[in-house]
Write an enzyme that holds these catalytic residues in place. Structure first.
Site, PDB file in Angstrom:
ATOM      1  N   LYS A  39       0.750  -0.854   0.019  1.00  0.00           N
ATOM      2  CA  LYS A  39       0.082  -0.053   0.156  1.00  0.00           C
ATOM      3  C   LYS A  39       0.784   1.472   0.010  1.00  0.00           C
ATOM      4  O   LYS A  39       0.180   2.348  -0.088  1.00  0.00           O
ATOM      5  CB  LYS A  39      -0.876   0.026   1.151  1.00  0.00           C
ATOM      6  CG  LYS A  39      -1.879  -1.205   1.207  1.00  0.00           C
ATOM      7  CD  LYS A  39      -3.337  -0.819   1.362  1.00  0.00           C
ATOM      8  CE  LYS A  39      -4.191  -1.987   1.293  1.00  0.00           C
ATOM      9  NZ  LYS A  39      -5.411  -2.000   1.169  1.00  0.00           N
ATOM     10  N   CYS A  40       2.329   1.042  -0.248  1.00  0.00           N
ATOM     11  CA  CYS A  40       2.891   2.253  -0.002  1.00  0.00           C
ATOM     12  C   CYS A  40       3.213   3.080  -1.555  1.00  0.00           C
ATOM     13  O   CYS A  40       3.071   2.290  -2.540  1.00  0.00           O
ATOM     14  CB  CYS A  40       4.536   2.148   0.480  1.00  0.00           C
ATOM     15  SG  CYS A  40       4.408   1.847   2.358  1.00  0.00           S
ATOM     16  N   ILE A  41       3.240   4.154  -1.557  1.00  0.00           N
ATOM     17  CA  ILE A  41       3.215   4.758  -2.847  1.00  0.00           C
ATOM     18  C   ILE A  41       4.637   4.800  -3.382  1.00  0.00           C
ATOM     19  O   ILE A  41       5.446   4.865  -2.324  1.00  0.00           O
ATOM     20  CB  ILE A  41       2.931   6.280  -2.880  1.00  0.00           C
ATOM     21  CG1 ILE A  41       1.482   6.519  -1.954  1.00  0.00           C
ATOM     22  CG2 ILE A  41       2.243   6.845  -4.124  1.00  0.00           C
ATOM     23  CD1 ILE A  41       1.216   7.796  -1.725  1.00  0.00           C
TER      24      ILE A  41
END
Length: 110
Positions: free
Chosen positions: A108-110
């Protein structure tokens, strides 16, 4: 991408995450952090090891909210805040800790 560490080639993706988890050790962790301009303290290492332990338990890297909850339930309430984690890891605690732990980038990290 790759770099040489202790006479061996270390393969990474374009963001510096290890391609082979078996390349990881604590000296490589410190080297990678130093190259990113981060001098690891005991607090950093505790968080990195918590992320590594989480991965061993759940076969995934934790996103930041899950990391905070995991730190709280692991008895590290003093480190379990987004502000504290942001101070320790200016580039993002979940993704930086995963990187230095030799793990994949959190989903879920950009």
């Amino acid at each position: 991408m790759s770099f040489i560490f202790n006479g061996r080639e270390i393969l990474t993706d374009s963001e510096g995450y290890l391609k082979k988890a078996e390349d990881w050790d604590e000296s490589l962790m410190r080297f990678m952090a130093k190259n990113d301009g981060l001098d690891l303290t005991d607090e950093h290492i505790l968080i990195i090891k918590a992320v590594k332990k989480y991965f061993e338990e759940y076969a995934t890297t934790p996103a930041i909210r899950i990391l905070i909850k995991y730190l709280k339930t692991s008895g590290h309430e003093d480190l379990a805040s987004s502000i504290k984690l942001a101070v320790l890891f200016p580039d993002g605690a979940a993704k930086s800790a995963a990187k230095y732990a030799g793990l994949p980038k959190p989903v879920k990290c950009i």
